[in-house]
Design an enzyme around this catalytic site. Structure first.
Site, PDB file in Angstrom:
ATOM      1  CB  CYS A  98      -0.936   0.003   1.194  1.00 25.96           C
ATOM      2  SG  CYS A  98      -2.006  -1.434   1.209  1.00 25.96           S
ATOM      3  CG  HIS A 138      -3.399   3.363   0.874  1.00 28.59           C
ATOM      4  ND1 HIS A 138      -3.769   2.836  -0.345  1.00 28.59           N
ATOM      5  CD2 HIS A 138      -3.504   2.350   1.779  1.00 28.59           C
ATOM      6  CE1 HIS A 138      -4.066   1.557  -0.173  1.00 28.59           C
ATOM      7  NE2 HIS A 138      -3.919   1.239   1.091  1.00 28.59           N
ATOM      8  CG  ASN A 151      -6.799  -1.139  -0.199  1.00 31.38           C
ATOM      9  OD1 ASN A 151      -5.944  -0.890  -1.033  1.00 31.38           O
ATOM     10  ND2 ASN A 151      -6.527  -1.275   1.084  1.00 31.38           N
TER      11      ASN A 151
END
Ligand code: COA
Length: 352
Positions: A116, A279, A309
């Site tokens: 991530c 993020h 995500n």
């Protein structure tokens, strides 16, 4: 002094929309559960066997290159961030070079595996290369095709509902304009919790992990091993696992910490931030971070509701969308921050 600026940005999302309700056909879950815990309403899945992480990244890269006003031949370095590569090796960097038709072998292609936080790590690496004068047109891509690696049985539901496919890309160039471009980047890592958000198999541990059989099964009778055993397949040990609550708790602490670090370094305060692109881990995490830092809604970019995500792709996708919608303007102070598997976390401040 030379800084690096984002000269072009692009993103690509596959056409296929998978709504929460669609997932209930495969998993014991509900639209309500997913929305309430994560804010996600739908995500995109790429076309199995026709698209790959590299081809998604290529589409985003083409847009970023065009918007930077350069030709693909001008690219002198490629950085590719992903946790869902086409192959175990080689990485997607060289595949992207080939897919874009870049025949120049003078350039380098680097793959980074910071999940991530991959895009922030990539940005920081690119920034150093540009500041030293080594490269002038760096193509940085974050792309993921999670849909091929998720566990669509009930056991995987906690992870599977969160992730989606997509890609984002930027072209970084030097700028001499005073105060413009990447002002600072901050990278962190803590391997203590490496297995808490991870895909353990296949790996060189050969199915054997820190003295337990939790992630696979050792076979001491053979000197070597195989990456993948039938038993791993049978027992569903080839999918990501996540300690959701630990990830949540750590993320809401590390996001503000690393943003404050960037602000302290540059002498700004949270009030100076014009646009915050976190993020897109989980809408609840972003909302908590926003609240802790007291950043108003109109300054925060969230699109996890539509895309889930997308790991290394999430920041460039969100930044690109915000830029396309006129939310990122010349002179704005842009704050990027990420947290994820590793654990790794990082931030960047950019004067657009
Ligand atoms: N649908 C329905 N029920 C589900 C489910 C799903 N998709 N996934 C898990 N559950 C169930 C669990 O089995 C558990 O049931 P039980 O109480 O009967 O045992 C219950 O929901 C609660 O599970 P838990 O894992 O404790 O949920 P949670 O409140 O921690 O929420 C997450 C799970 C994953 C949404 C949450 O922990 C989270 O968002 N963590 C951060 C994840 C993240 O951001 N990851 C990306 C990092 S970059």
């Amino acid at each position: 002094m030379t800084n690096s600026k984002i000269a072009g940005i692009g993103s690509y999302l596959p056409d296929r929309i998978v709504k929460n309700q669609d997932l209930t056909k495969y998993l014991d879950t509900s639209d309500e559960w997913i929305r309430e815990r994560t804010g996600i309403e739908e995500r995109r899945y790429a076309t199995k066997h026709l698209q790959t992480t590299t081809t998604l990244g290529t589409e985003a890269a083409k847009i970023a290159i065009e918007r930077a006003g350069i030709q693909k031949e001008d690219i002198d370095f490629i950085i590719f961030a992903t946790l869902s590569p086409d192959y175990y090796f080689p990485g997607c960097g060289v595949l992207l070079q080939r897919e874009l038709g870049i025949t120049n072998t003078e350039i380098g292609a680097l793959d980074i595996r910071n999940q991530c936080t991959g895009f922030i790590y990539g940005l920081s690496i690119a920034d150093q290369f540009i500041k030293t004068g080594m490269y002038k047109n760096i193509l940085l891509v974050g792309a993921e095709m999670h849909s091929m690696g998720l566990d669509f049985s009930d056991e995987g539901r906690g992870v599977t509902v969160i992730f989606g496919d997509g890609a984002g890309a930027v072209v970084l160039q030097p700028t001499q304009k005073e105060g413009q471009g990447i002002l600072t980047t901050h990278l962190h890592a803590d391997g203590t919790h490496a297995e808490e958000l991870a895909m353990i198999n296949p790996g060189s541990h050969g199915g054997y992990h820190v003295g337990t059989e939790k992630y696979g099964y050792p076979d001491p009778s053979v000197p070597g091993g195989v990456f993948v055993t039938q038993k791993m397949l049978d027992d569903g040990l080839l999918a990501p696992n996540m300690s959701g609550q630990l990830v949540f708790k750590t993320a809401v602490a590390k996001f503000p910490e690393v943003i404050r670090e960037a602000l302290a370094k540059t002498g700004y305060t949270t009030a100076d931030i014009d646009i915050f692109v976190p993020h897109q881990a989980n809408l609840r995490i972003s909302q908590m971070v926003q609240k802790l830092l007291r950043i108003p809604d109109e300054k925060v970019v969230n699109n996890i509701q539509k895309y889930g995500n997308t790991t290394a792709a999430s920041i460039p996708i969100a930044l690109c969308e915000a830029w396309e919608n006129g939310r990122v303007k010349d002179g704005d102070l842009v704050c990027l921050a990420a947290f994820g598997s590793g654990f790794t976390w990082g931030s960047a401040l950019i004067r657009w």
